[in-house]
Design a protein around this motif. Structure first.
Motif, short mmCIF file in Angstrom:
data_model
loop_
_atom_site.label_atom_id
_atom_site.label_comp_id
_atom_site.label_asym_id
_atom_site.label_seq_id
_atom_site.Cartn_x
_atom_site.Cartn_y
_atom_site.Cartn_z
N LEU A 107 0.83 -1.21 0.00
CA LEU A 107 0.00 0.00 0.00
C LEU A 107 0.87 1.26 0.00
O LEU A 107 0.60 2.21 -0.74
N ALA A 108 1.92 1.24 0.81
CA ALA A 108 2.83 2.40 0.87
C ALA A 108 3.53 2.63 -0.46
O ALA A 108 3.76 3.77 -0.87
N SER A 109 3.86 1.52 -1.17
CA SER A 109 4.56 1.64 -2.46
C SER A 109 3.69 2.26 -3.53
O SER A 109 4.19 2.87 -4.48
N ILE A 110 2.38 2.07 -3.40
CA ILE A 110 1.47 2.69 -4.38
C ILE A 110 1.47 4.21 -4.18
O ILE A 110 1.49 4.97 -5.14
N LEU A 111 1.54 4.61 -2.91
CA LEU A 111 1.50 6.05 -2.59
C LEU A 111 2.86 6.72 -2.70
O LEU A 111 3.00 7.78 -3.30
N ILE A 112 3.85 6.10 -2.09
CA ILE A 112 5.19 6.70 -2.01
C ILE A 112 6.14 5.90 -2.89
O ILE A 112 6.02 4.67 -2.96
N TYR A 113 7.08 6.58 -3.53
CA TYR A 113 8.03 5.87 -4.38
C TYR A 113 9.03 5.11 -3.52
O TYR A 113 9.72 5.69 -2.70
#
Lengths: 291, 51
Positions: free
Chosen positions: A200-206
């Motif tokens: 989920l974090a990878s979708i939002l943050i690079y």
């Protein structure tokens, strides 16, 4: 310029995909639910790739480092440390940009559209120090000192934190192996929760794992300023348009420091530069500036 | 000045490369590879979140 950037991105993704396939080419392992046991496992891959992945043909440097440090025979892993020093001193975090399967996975996740993707946030810079703490505490100190009765330590980073192990090893092996399926417990649930958070974090943050957690990235980052392969900005060509800094998803300003510890050498800055001021260089090459 | 700094960086890179190779050879010599190999050819239960 946009064409050049897309071409750079595409060729990087192709290299990442090919490398991921090469390092996980024991495809029969995915069918049988077993792991490769051949001699190539004596060597490490440069990037983070779980050696318990059914397809992995070589070893993960972080897993191996903990295995040797945590063994009752050795208290320092010269072989793995030497391997990482060699790779780091040749190319630094180029490994993160091009040769890490888990980095590639995060790159692909970040391509999933979302209405707002923050480039940075308050505390981002401080949080980036966390990977060094994880390296020292979970990869080195805990396997070294938290040992059982015969002096054997566990790979604590892999056990408690690493989502790459869950993705590449845990999920496929548990799905294919009934014995393993019966033994899963709270730890497996915790690891899956961490993997979900990472996704989920990878979708939002690079690349959040690379920025904040990865101990291998922490090791290679130290070599960025001194590695043989590096970037440089030609001051005669640079027009200070800040296109490179704006484009950089790792929030690095190449003009201020072309070999910043956080730079994963993905080449986006180089491809976006309107004057081609950013160049690859090797230590033996003379600097072109007259300044 | 800049040239001198560049030269130093070259030496540092090469020194680290040399140290890395020496470390690897020493690690192989003192038998670290079988320890690593043993761990990597068996399913690491800790690594996959079971052990």
């Amino acid at each position: 310029m946009v064409k050049k950037r897309i071409s750079n991105d595409r060729s990087r993704y192709i290299i990442q995909a090919i490398w991921t396939l090469i390092t996980n080419s024991f495809l029969i392992g995915f069918i049988q639910g077993k792991i490769y046991q051949g001699k190539v496992k004596n060597v490490c891959v440069p990037g983070l790739n779980c050696y318990s992945c059914p397809g992995a043909i070589a070893s993960c440097p972080i897993g191996s480092l903990q295995a040797v440090i945590g063994s009752y025979e050795f208290k320092f892993a010269f072989y793995i440390a030497g391997f990482m020093i060699v790779i780091g001193s040749i190319m630094g975090r180029f490994v993160c940009g091009y040769l890490c399967p888990f980095g590639f996975f995060q790159d692909m996740l970040h391509k999933i559209p979302f209405y707002k993707k923050p480039k940075t946030f308050k505390g981002d810079r401080l949080l980036r120090k966390l990977k060094y703490v994880i390296l020292i505490v979970f990869v080195i100190l805990m396997p070294l000192f938290l040992v059982d009765i015969i002096g054997q330590g566990s790979p604590y980073f892999c056990k408690l934190i690493c989502p790459a192990g869950t993705l590449e090893g845990g999920i496929p092996l548990v799905l294919m192996n009934d014995t393993l399926k019966q033994t899963v417990g709270w730890l497996y649930a915790w690891k899956n929760f961490l993997l979900l958070v990472t996704i989920l974090a990878s979708i939002l943050i690079y690349r959040p794992f690379c920025k904040y957690i990865c101990p291998l990235g922490a090791i290679y980052s130290v070599f960025n300023p001194i590695s043989i392969f590096k970037y440089r900005v030609n001051p005669e060509k640079c027009i200070h348009c800040h296109a490179c800094a704006t484009e950089c998803k790792m929030n690095v300003d190449p003009v201020k420091n072309a070999n910043d510890l956080e730079c994963i050498r993905c080449g986006k800055c180089k491809s976006i530069c309107p004057t081609n001021a950013i160049e690859y260089t090797y230590s033996t090459k003379k600097y072109t500036s007259k300044n | 000045m800049r040239k001198q700094k560049k030269k130093n960086i070259n030496i540092i890179s090469i020194c680290f490369l040399f140290i890395g190779i020496v470390f690897m050879v020493f690690g192989i010599y003192r038998g670290e590879v079988p320890v690593m190999f043993e761990k990597s050819i068996n399913i690491c239960l800790e690594c996959i979140g079971i052990g």
